[in-house]
Design an enzyme around this catalytic site. Sequence first.
Site, PDB file in Angstrom:
ATOM      1  CB  SER A 124      -5.431  -7.294  10.164  1.00 17.49           C
ATOM      2  OG  SER A 124      -5.778  -8.345  11.020  1.00 17.49           O
ATOM      3  CE1 TYR A 149      -7.010  -3.070  13.841  1.00 17.51           C
ATOM      4  CE2 TYR A 149      -7.830  -5.322  14.004  1.00 17.51           C
ATOM      5  CZ  TYR A 149      -6.822  -4.437  13.682  1.00 17.51           C
ATOM      6  OH  TYR A 149      -5.645  -4.914  13.178  1.00 17.51           O
ATOM      7  CE  LYS A 153      -5.767  -2.645  10.375  1.00 14.38           C
ATOM      8  NZ  LYS A 153      -4.733  -1.613  10.211  1.00 14.38           N
TER       9      LYS A 153
END
Length: 348
Positions: A124, A149, A153
Site C-alpha cells: 500500500s 495495519y 505492510k
Amino acid sequence: MKVLVTGGLGFIGSHTVVSLLENGYEVVIVDNLYNSKMDALDGIEKITGTRPKFYKLDCTSVSDMDELFKNEHFDAIINFAGYKAVGESVKLPLNYYQNNLDICFALFRAMEKYDVRNFVFSSSATVYGLPDRVPLTEDSPVKDATSPYGETKVMIERILKDMAFIHKERNIAILRYFNPIGAHKSGLLGEDPNGIPNNLLPYINKVAVGVLKELSVYGNDYETVDGTGVRDYIHVVDLARGHVLALRKLETNPGLVIYNLGTGKGTSVLEVIHAYEEATGVKIPYKFAPRRAGDVPINYAATEKAENELGFKCLYDIKDACLDGYNFQKAELERQKEKEEKKVVKTL
Ligand code: UD1
C-alpha cells in the site's frame, strides 16, 4: 500458469481473479470468508463463465497451506489475504501483526518447500507515510506507517526484500496500491463493507443509496487545492489488470520488483464528491468535520515506472469509478433485500 489467489473473494482479489481468468490463467482461490462472501464466487462465474477451484481455508495455518501446496502445483501466488481496517488495527494491534504476518510466514514456508518461485504482494502507499514530496516514486523513502495495519505492510516488504537477497531464483512483485475504488461494470463484484464504512467511496455509496444521511469531510484546512485531503483514486478493474502485468513481468525472472499502482492524478475529497454527483446524478449531502487522526494531506503516485516496465496505464477515470461503484451498491442493496424477503417467506 496456475496461480493461487489468497483472499480471492475480497474486493481487489475478486476483480483480479476475473482479470486472470480473462487472460488465460488457471486460478485457485483460498479465502476464509472473514471479510468476503461466497456471492463473489458466483459473480466471478457469471462474468467469466468459469468457476475457479475454491478452498475455504485460513492462510495462517501452516499445516493447511502445506496440504494445499502438496495437492496443487502452483506457479505463482498473489496474496490478498489479510486484515485491512486501519482504525481497527489501532485498537487491536496484536491481531493485525499476528494475522498478517502469520499468513505470509505460512505461505513463504510452503513456497520454499514446494519450490513456488513467483509471489505478488499487495502492499500500500501507506508505506510512504507522510510524504516529503509528491508524486511518490518507488524510490521515495519507506517510513513508519501511521497504523499497525500499515506497519504490517512495511514489515512484510522488509521480509520479502531479505528473502529476495538470498533466494536469487525467486521473483517477487511488491505492488503499492493507492486508493482502489469502483466496481465491476456488471454490478456483480464490488466493495460493501459491513457496518459504517471507514473509506471515502464506500461511505459516499451508502449516502447515495440512502442508507447513510450525509458524509463528513475530514478537514478543510489542508494545504491543498480546496483544503480537503488529496488522494490518487484508481479503478479496481485497472488495479486488477496491474496484477496480470506484474505476473507477466515475473515470468521474465526479474528478482524483486516494486511498482506503484495509481493513476498519477491527485483528487481532493470535494472533487470526488462533485465527480460522483456528475457521474451518477445523485446529490451527496456533506458537512465539514475535524481532520481524521493519521491522515496525510496529499498523496499520489508517480506512474512512470509501472508504465515503462509493465506497460501499465489506467483505462478508467474517477467518474467511471464513481458510476460503477454506485451501480454496484444499488444492485447489492437489491440482492440483500431479496435475501431478506426469502428469509421472511421461509419463516412464515
Ligand atoms: C486508507 C489507508 C490505506 C488503504 C486505504 C484503502 C492509511 C493512512 N490509509 O487510505 O492504507 O489502502 O484506506 O482504500 O493507512 N474521508 C472523508 N470522509 C470519510 C472518509 C474519508 O473526508 O468519511 C477523506 C479522508 O480524510 C481522506 C480521503 O477521504 O482525505 C480518503 O480516505 P480513505 O478512503 O479512508 O483512504 P485513505 O485514508 O487515503
